[in-house]
Design a protein around this motif. Structure first.
Motif, PDB file in Angstrom:
ATOM      1  N   GLU A   1      -0.697   1.965  -4.061  1.00  0.00           N
ATOM      2  CA  GLU A   1       0.584   2.512  -4.501  1.00  0.00           C
ATOM      3  C   GLU A   1       0.549   4.039  -4.534  1.00  0.00           C
ATOM      4  O   GLU A   1       1.508   4.697  -4.124  1.00  0.00           O
ATOM      5  N   TRP A   2      -0.550   4.594  -5.042  1.00  0.00           N
ATOM      6  CA  TRP A   2      -0.684   6.054  -5.085  1.00  0.00           C
ATOM      7  C   TRP A   2      -0.694   6.635  -3.670  1.00  0.00           C
ATOM      8  O   TRP A   2      -0.061   7.660  -3.399  1.00  0.00           O
ATOM      9  N   LEU A   3      -1.417   5.985  -2.764  1.00  0.00           N
ATOM     10  CA  LEU A   3      -1.476   6.436  -1.379  1.00  0.00           C
ATOM     11  C   LEU A   3      -0.083   6.488  -0.758  1.00  0.00           C
ATOM     12  O   LEU A   3       0.297   7.477  -0.117  1.00  0.00           O
ATOM     13  N   LEU A   4       0.707   5.449  -0.977  1.00  0.00           N
ATOM     14  CA  LEU A   4       2.060   5.419  -0.426  1.00  0.00           C
ATOM     15  C   LEU A   4       2.951   6.460  -1.088  1.00  0.00           C
ATOM     16  O   LEU A   4       3.767   7.117  -0.424  1.00  0.00           O
TER      17      LEU A   4
ATOM     18  N   ASP B   1       1.073   4.758   9.280  1.00  0.00           N
ATOM     19  CA  ASP B   1       0.423   6.009   8.875  1.00  0.00           C
ATOM     20  C   ASP B   1      -0.774   5.784   7.962  1.00  0.00           C
ATOM     21  O   ASP B   1      -1.713   6.589   7.951  1.00  0.00           O
ATOM     22  N   THR B   2      -0.729   4.742   7.143  1.00  0.00           N
ATOM     23  CA  THR B   2      -1.788   4.525   6.148  1.00  0.00           C
ATOM     24  C   THR B   2      -2.806   3.481   6.562  1.00  0.00           C
ATOM     25  O   THR B   2      -3.894   3.411   5.971  1.00  0.00           O
ATOM     26  N   GLY B   3      -2.462   2.659   7.531  1.00  0.00           N
ATOM     27  CA  GLY B   3      -3.364   1.588   7.911  1.00  0.00           C
ATOM     28  C   GLY B   3      -3.264   0.352   7.048  1.00  0.00           C
ATOM     29  O   GLY B   3      -4.011  -0.614   7.239  1.00  0.00           O
TER      30      GLY B   3
ATOM     31  N   THR C   1       1.360  -5.625   2.373  1.00  0.00           N
ATOM     32  CA  THR C   1       0.822  -4.783   1.296  1.00  0.00           C
ATOM     33  C   THR C   1       1.769  -3.628   0.999  1.00  0.00           C
ATOM     34  O   THR C   1       2.021  -3.289  -0.167  1.00  0.00           O
ATOM     35  N   VAL C   2       2.305  -3.021   2.058  1.00  0.00           N
ATOM     36  CA  VAL C   2       3.256  -1.920   1.879  1.00  0.00           C
ATOM     37  C   VAL C   2       4.499  -2.411   1.154  1.00  0.00           C
ATOM     38  O   VAL C   2       4.998  -1.748   0.222  1.00  0.00           O
ATOM     39  N   SER C   3       5.020  -3.558   1.538  1.00  0.00           N
ATOM     40  CA  SER C   3       6.223  -4.089   0.897  1.00  0.00           C
ATOM     41  C   SER C   3       5.994  -4.351  -0.588  1.00  0.00           C
ATOM     42  O   SER C   3       6.840  -4.013  -1.427  1.00  0.00           O
ATOM     43  N   THR C   4       4.846  -4.940  -0.917  1.00  0.00           N
ATOM     44  CA  THR C   4       4.540  -5.230  -2.319  1.00  0.00           C
ATOM     45  C   THR C   4       4.400  -3.940  -3.117  1.00  0.00           C
ATOM     46  O   THR C   4       4.929  -3.815  -4.233  1.00  0.00           O
TER      47      THR C   4
END
Length: 426
Positions: A40-43, A61-63, A68-71
């Motif tokens: 979450e912090w990374l996003l 961009d994050t891999g 995982t991104v959606s959650t």
């Protein structure tokens, strides 16, 4: 998280904020919750630096995987840290929802405490100033100055429509150097009584936030590097010339404060063979004794003293001297010439010691860069083979204040993230 009534420092043992990249939320032993929090912090940081972005862009961009991104985005939205920012419709393919950080998730407070003026700014997490106060410093005692700062800050917070608890972190810029052991400021000759312990605890208690204390020239350097003429430089120096003399140094994006936080206190140097007219006894707050200091030679008061010695009459300020010099008044022109000569020596010392690529002239004297820069270049080149670029401040009188805001944001962003994403007990 912020702790009410606590003061910290940007030099010495706690260092909550520099211009170095943030490492993210506090490190804890690995577990699934910590992994989710790191994602979450990374996003969130990606959105802050490069948003608005779609889920697909964030995954690329994050891999991280798209699920995982959606959650993580759902968690950030629920926490009030991120929000939808519109939609992107490509020529081919499906319309994508764009996301951005929510700047209203938290706020910071920047304070600029000077001999002549007090400045306060409330900013959201994007760095946008949403309310500010700028008033003369009429405090007749150190306590009165501290109370005036608190009152102005409370007014600005109220103007922004925020409760006091909305301020995650406060950074205060002041002349001198914070002494964590004594919990007071040392070497602040321009603010009488400012070295008494307890003053910044008084401010912190009045505001109910953590207060980080930093040297004003250092904060001005941070502000000018972040928002102004120092952006992108490898080694950047901000020379603050006004009621005092100081400099801030930023190398590769990181503020350099020295082993004891006193790096850049050039104004304290005593000149050989000169006798001070204003400082004839040892001062335990400034650490200076007999002899003219460099600050006494180049500050705004020095310009006024020189002009008076040359026959100009009171009432007189440095600004008036520069104004009359622009009109060609001989005494004013000569006072400015002497200021250039003294500042040229300062610049040559700075260039020899630090080899910066840029030196920005700021403070009250810096507002007369139109008269000073070309003669200063010549004065520097006569003394040194080094050729740093001289620039006027782009932030003017707001350099310290915006540096305080930028520094507060570096500390506040992870604090706000931790608070809003912390698991609910029970």
């Amino acid at each position: 998280m912020s702790t009410a009534g606590r003061t910290t420092a940007t030099d010495g043992a706690p260092q909550p904020a520099t211009l170095a990249p943030l490492s993210g939320p506090g490190q804890q032993p690995w577990n699934r919750q910590r992994l989710r929090s790191n994602n979450e912090w990374l996003l969130l940081e990606r959105l802050r630096r490069h948003g608005p972005l779609s889920r697909a862009q964030l995954a690329r961009d994050t891999g991280l995987s798209k699920p995982t991104v959606s959650t993580a985005l759902a968690t950030l939205e629920l926490a009030g840290l991120a929000r939808e920012a519109g939609r992107f419709a490509p020529e081919r393919g499906r319309t994508a929802v764009l996301y951005e950080t929510d700047p209203a998730a938290g706020h910071v407070l920047g304070l600029d405490i000077g001999r002549a003026r007090l400045r306060v700014a409330v900013a959201d997490l994007s760095g946008c100033v949403v309310a500010r106060r700028d008033l003369p410093n009429r405090g007749r005692s150190a306590n009165a100055v501290a109370d005036a700062v608190v009152a102005a800050a409370r007014e600005a917070i109220a103007e922004a429509g925020l409760p006091g608890t909305a301020v995650a972190h406060t950074v205060a810029g002041t002349p001198g150097v914070w002494d964590e052991r004594r919990r007071s400021v040392r070497l602040a000759a321009s603010l009488p009584g400012w070295g008494r312990p307890g003053l910044f605890d008084r401010i912190a208690d009045g505001l109910g936030t953590t207060v980080t204390v930093a040297n004003d020239a250092n904060l001005a350097a941070v502000g000018e590097y972040t928002y102004g003429a120092g952006a992108g430089s490898r080694l950047f120096v901000y020379l603050l010339v006004g009621t005092g003399l100081g400099l801030g140094v930023v190398k590769d994006g990181e503020l350099l404060t020295g082993a004891h936080g006193a790096a850049g206190e050039l104004g304290l140097l005593r000149l050989p063979g000169c006798t001070s007219t204003t400082n004839t006894t040892t001062n335990t707050n400034t650490g200076t004794g007999t002899g003219t200091t460099l600050e006494e030679t180049v500050s705004a008061d020095a310009v006024v003293r020189t002009a008076l010695d040359l026959g100009m009459r009171r009432p007189l300020t440095a600004e008036k001297v520069f104004t009359r010099a622009r009109l060609g008044e001989p005494a004013a022109v000569e006072a400015v010439r002497q200021e250039v000569d003294h500042l040229g020596y300062v610049l040559a010392v700075v260039a020899a010691l630090l080899d910066p690529d840029v030196i920005v002239l700021g403070g009250g004297i810096g507002r007369s860069a139109d008269l000073l820069l070309r003669p200063l270049e010549q004065a520097l080149y006569e003394r040194s083979p080094l050729r740093p670029r001289l620039e006027p401040s782009r932030l003017g009188q707001d350099a310290v204040l915006l540096g305080a805001v930028a520094t507060a944001l570096e500390a506040a962003r992870p604090e706000v993230f931790e608070r809003r994403t912390a698991p609910v007990p029970g």
